[in-house]
Design an enzyme around this catalytic site. Structure first.
Site: not given
Ligand code: PA5
Length: 449
Positions: A289, A310, A424
């Site tokens: 990410e 494996h 989303k």
């Molecule tokens: O690293 C990030 O910002 C994301 O992976 C969030 O942790 C994830 O989308 C969850 O978001 P939130 O804590 O707003 O529910």
């Protein structure tokens, strides 16, 4: 106390003699941009000095809330997705007995994870399991609006109130969210739940050392002070004034980027302990990410060895040579099992008699490293003295710091995730969420074509 150590010799041999040292000035600039707050995403650098800024009073407050949950719950559900659960799960699974859920251990509540998918079967089966059980919920969401988590929390809140009564539910539901924004905050304030704030300047995937990770880890019965101590020691070991070759995060960032330049586009995180499966998952999120943007970024993949030798072992040994591996090597296991002698030796394994099982695992690790290097796969090794809270703290901070440096080297904003919004938007349009009317129309026209 020893520190974790990074050995890059079996990766560097695939690079030209000065490939790593050529990165030294670039890494220095990348780290300076982090420390001075001049890099893209500089409003999300609160994790950088978080370990050293956590006070004993704060740890005590988290432990106090954890005690309320531990005293009143047989099961605690951690509701969260991405950075809002992977860090906690990483530490809890790494430190728990592998058969924890079968132990009937009255000392520690069973920890379940939810709000990280939208599977009706998963939710139905979990709610069924929770029937008649004294359960509590930690609702974790920075935005407070994430669909997976919010949907799950609505179900859990209702079941908890129905089963345990409004008053007890208020005691055993805890929120970890933004100070002011989002539905999770609104609900927590209205219902009077105990809540913790996720600092504005700490993004989800860098938040394991905030109550996002600390509270569930403490509820599971682990020592969060030691976890933070390990992270704080790694904060020192990777500080800006530490020489390049002694700073493991700097060297890791340099090595992975030099490998990327040399066409190694995929990094495979490897462990030899099933308990580290979620460390793989946390690391994949952290790097995927943070770096996968603007058509760039090393693809983070992961395997659990020897299990996956494996299955994926064939690909790694002989597939396209675009990969390298980073192996998490735990020096000392926490248990001792000696392999027994058998008079008949029907299985032919007496050559192992008297050896520790871990010695066999270590020889598998060494043999695999040699085979993969022979097969053209550069290998880095992160050597961890043992699996405990302290070293997990070191590992977490080591990878976070390296990620910050590495993202700057790549020239992306390490701390945003604009690409996550695309699914989303379509999902909300398809579900006719208010405010998405235009998108709904457009997407339906596209599907009817
Ligand atoms: O690293 C990030 O910002 C994301 O992976 C969030 O942790 C994830 O989308 C969850 O978001 P939130 O804590 O707003 O529910």
């Amino acid at each position: 106390m020893k520190n974790i150590q990074l050995d890059i010799t079996k990766a560097a041999q695939f690079l030209s003699a000065n490939a790593i040292s050529a990165y030294e000035p670039k890494v220095k600039a990348a780290q300076e941009a982090l420390e001075n707050g001049t890099c893209p995403g500089n409003d999300f650098l609160g994790w950088l000095h978080l370990p050293s800024s956590i006070t004993p009073a704060f740890i005590a407050e988290v432990n106090e809330t954890a005690k309320v949950l531990r005293d009143n719950c047989e099961v605690v559900v951690v509701a969260g997705i991405g950075g809002s659960y992977l860090g906690a799960r990483t530490v809890i699974e790494a430190l728990s007995n592998s058969f924890q859920w079968l132990l009937n251990d009255s000392k520690n509540p069973v920890i379940l994870y939810a709000g990280n998918n939208i599977s009706e079967d998963y939710l139905a089966e979990m709610c069924d399991y929770l029937k008649g059980k004294k359960f509590g919920v930690i609702n974790i969401s920075k935005s407070g609006t994430t669909t997976e988590t919010a949907l799950t929390f609505r179900l859990l809140k209702k079941q908890c109130e129905d089963q345990r009564g409004k008053e007890m539910a208020q005691k055993v539901i805890v929120a970890v969210t933004d100070a002011k924004k989002g539905a999770a905050r609104t609900t927590a304030d209205k219902e009077g739940y105990k809540s913790f704030v996720i600092p504005d300047n700490v993004g989800g995937r860098f938040s394991v050392l905030t109550p996002v990770g600390l509270l569930p880890i403490a509820v599971a019965g682990f020592d969060i002070a030691k976890l933070v101590e390990g992270a704080a020691d790694m904060e020192k070991a990777t500080a800006i004034d530490v020489p390049f070759t002694e700073n493991p995060s700097a060297v890791y960032a340099a090595c992975r980027n030099a490998l990327y330049d040399a066409g190694k586009k995929i990094e495979i995180m490897v462990n030899y302990q099933p308990k580290l499966h979620y460390l793989n998952e946390w690391w994949k999120q952290l790097y995927g990410e943070s770096e996968g943007k603007e058509g760039k970024g090393i693809f983070p993949a992961a395997v659990d060895f020897t299990t996956d030798l494996h299955s994926m072992g064939q690909w790694i040994q002989e597939g396209e040579r675009t990969i390298y591996e980073t192996v998490i090597s735990i020096e000392q296991p926490n248990h001792k099992v000696l392999f027994p002698t058998d008079e008949e030796n029907l299985d032919g394994l007496n050559f192992l008699a008297g050896k520790r099982v871990d010695e066999v695992n270590k020889m598998a690790e060494l043999g695999t490293q040699l085979a993969h290097v022979d097969g053209g796969v550069p290998n880095m090794r992160l050597i961890v003295p043992e699996l405990n809270e302290y070293y997990l703290g070191q590992i977490i901070y080591f990878f976070e710091k390296a990620c910050g440096i590495s993202g700057n080297l790549l020239g992306v904003n390490t701390f945003n995730q604009p690409g996550v919004e695309a699914y989303k938007k379509n999902m909300f349009a398809l579900l006719n969420k208010p405010g998405y009317e235009k998108e709904s129309e457009a997407i339906r026209a596209r599907l009817n074509k």
